[in-house]
Design a protein around this motif. Structure first.
Motif, PDB file in Angstrom:
ATOM      1  N   PRO A   1       0.830  -1.207   0.000  1.00  0.00           N
ATOM      2  CA  PRO A   1       0.000   0.000   0.000  1.00  0.00           C
ATOM      3  C   PRO A   1       0.869   1.263   0.000  1.00  0.00           C
ATOM      4  O   PRO A   1       1.889   1.307   0.679  1.00  0.00           O
ATOM      5  CB  PRO A   1      -0.796  -0.094   1.299  1.00  0.00           C
ATOM      6  CG  PRO A   1      -0.569  -1.462   1.838  1.00  0.00           C
ATOM      7  CD  PRO A   1       0.659  -2.008   1.202  1.00  0.00           C
ATOM      8  N   VAL A   2       0.484   2.247  -0.755  1.00  0.00           N
ATOM      9  CA  VAL A   2       1.226   3.509  -0.807  1.00  0.00           C
ATOM     10  C   VAL A   2       0.918   4.290   0.471  1.00  0.00           C
ATOM     11  O   VAL A   2      -0.244   4.523   0.795  1.00  0.00           O
ATOM     12  CB  VAL A   2       0.825   4.328  -2.052  1.00  0.00           C
ATOM     13  CG1 VAL A   2       1.530   5.666  -2.059  1.00  0.00           C
ATOM     14  CG2 VAL A   2       1.124   3.541  -3.322  1.00  0.00           C
TER      15      VAL A   2
ATOM     16  N   ALA B   1       0.623   7.529   3.074  1.00  0.00           N
ATOM     17  CA  ALA B   1       0.124   8.885   2.873  1.00  0.00           C
ATOM     18  C   ALA B   1       1.276   9.872   2.730  1.00  0.00           C
ATOM     19  O   ALA B   1       1.166  10.886   2.062  1.00  0.00           O
ATOM     20  CB  ALA B   1      -0.773   9.295   4.038  1.00  0.00           C
ATOM     21  N   ARG B   2       2.407   9.572   3.365  1.00  0.00           N
ATOM     22  CA  ARG B   2       3.560  10.468   3.336  1.00  0.00           C
ATOM     23  C   ARG B   2       4.811   9.675   3.671  1.00  0.00           C
ATOM     24  O   ARG B   2       4.738   8.577   4.200  1.00  0.00           O
ATOM     25  CB  ARG B   2       3.384  11.630   4.292  1.00  0.00           C
ATOM     26  CG  ARG B   2       3.361  11.241   5.756  1.00  0.00           C
ATOM     27  CD  ARG B   2       2.872  12.330   6.699  1.00  0.00           C
ATOM     28  NE  ARG B   2       1.547  12.817   6.456  1.00  0.00           N
ATOM     29  CZ  ARG B   2       0.422  12.198   6.825  1.00  0.00           C
ATOM     30  NH1 ARG B   2       0.478  11.059   7.439  1.00  0.00           N
ATOM     31  NH2 ARG B   2      -0.739  12.716   6.567  1.00  0.00           N
TER      32      ARG B   2
ATOM     33  N   PHE C   1       2.363  11.936  -0.414  1.00  0.00           N
ATOM     34  CA  PHE C   1       2.190  11.289  -1.704  1.00  0.00           C
ATOM     35  C   PHE C   1       0.891  11.768  -2.320  1.00  0.00           C
ATOM     36  O   PHE C   1      -0.102  12.010  -1.627  1.00  0.00           O
ATOM     37  CB  PHE C   1       2.141   9.761  -1.549  1.00  0.00           C
ATOM     38  CG  PHE C   1       3.488   9.128  -1.420  1.00  0.00           C
ATOM     39  CD1 PHE C   1       4.244   8.837  -2.543  1.00  0.00           C
ATOM     40  CD2 PHE C   1       4.003   8.826  -0.177  1.00  0.00           C
ATOM     41  CE1 PHE C   1       5.487   8.256  -2.433  1.00  0.00           C
ATOM     42  CE2 PHE C   1       5.240   8.240  -0.051  1.00  0.00           C
ATOM     43  CZ  PHE C   1       5.991   7.953  -1.180  1.00  0.00           C
TER      44      PHE C   1
ATOM     45  N   ASP D   1      -2.514  11.332  -3.880  1.00  0.00           N
ATOM     46  CA  ASP D   1      -3.474  10.231  -3.779  1.00  0.00           C
ATOM     47  C   ASP D   1      -4.688  10.422  -4.690  1.00  0.00           C
ATOM     48  O   ASP D   1      -5.688   9.750  -4.550  1.00  0.00           O
ATOM     49  CB  ASP D   1      -3.922  10.034  -2.334  1.00  0.00           C
ATOM     50  CG  ASP D   1      -4.682  11.235  -1.791  1.00  0.00           C
ATOM     51  OD1 ASP D   1      -4.768  12.271  -2.485  1.00  0.00           O
ATOM     52  OD2 ASP D   1      -5.193  11.146  -0.669  1.00  0.00           O
TER      53      ASP D   1
ATOM     54  N   THR E   1      -6.418  10.981  -8.753  1.00  0.00           N
ATOM     55  CA  THR E   1      -6.408  10.282 -10.027  1.00  0.00           C
ATOM     56  C   THR E   1      -5.466  10.990 -10.982  1.00  0.00           C
ATOM     57  O   THR E   1      -5.543  12.205 -11.156  1.00  0.00           O
ATOM     58  CB  THR E   1      -7.830  10.254 -10.625  1.00  0.00           C
ATOM     59  OG1 THR E   1      -8.692   9.621  -9.691  1.00  0.00           O
ATOM     60  CG2 THR E   1      -7.842   9.499 -11.940  1.00  0.00           C
TER      61      THR E   1
END
Length: 133
Positions: free
Chosen positions: A30-31, A33-34, A79, A81, A83
């Motif tokens: 999972p990417v 949030a930061r 990051f 998030d 589209t």
């Protein structure tokens, strides 16, 4: 800066260094949030922690505090998030090749740093050169 073909972890007096960090994850990860990066730099001949770095004697930071032997800083980068927009090809016809793109490791675009109004900017990082037949 300059001879980036020879990586180094040491800078001589009056030299400037820039480093780039790539974060690679597999698709199952999972990417976040930061991400937070912390950098610490020290003089090779380190004096006691409360003494200035040799060669910088008398230098002070923006608060008037002497520059210490070890300097550290952290930065937190969020990051994206949202589209990502999908765009069409920038050129029409056959025979075009994308070169010097964003994702090759060491191109003049991706690693090109320019000094503008006293700030270092990396504004070409996503530029791509196209060559035709």
């Amino acid at each position: 800066m300059g001879d980036n073909a020879t990586p180094t972890d040491r800078l001589q007096p009056a030299q400037l260094g820039v480093f780039f960090v790539d974060v690679a994850m597999d698709e199952a990860t999972p990417v976040p949030a930061r991400v937070k990066a912390t950098v610490s730099v020290r003089a090779l001949e380190t004096p006691p922690p409360d003494q200035p770095i040799p060669g910088l004697a008398g230098m002070v930071d923006e608060s008037g505090v002497p520059v210490p032997a070890t300097l550290g800083t952290s930065v937190t980068v969020p990051f994206f998030d949202g589209t990502v927009p999908v765009i069409g090809p920038p050129l029409r016809g056959d025979g075009w090749a994308a070169m010097e793109g964003c994702c090759a490791d060491n191109t003049h675009h991706r690693r090109g740093v320019w000094s503008v109004d006293g700030r270092l900017l990396n504004f070409e990082r996503y530029a791509i050169d196209f060559a035709g037949e």
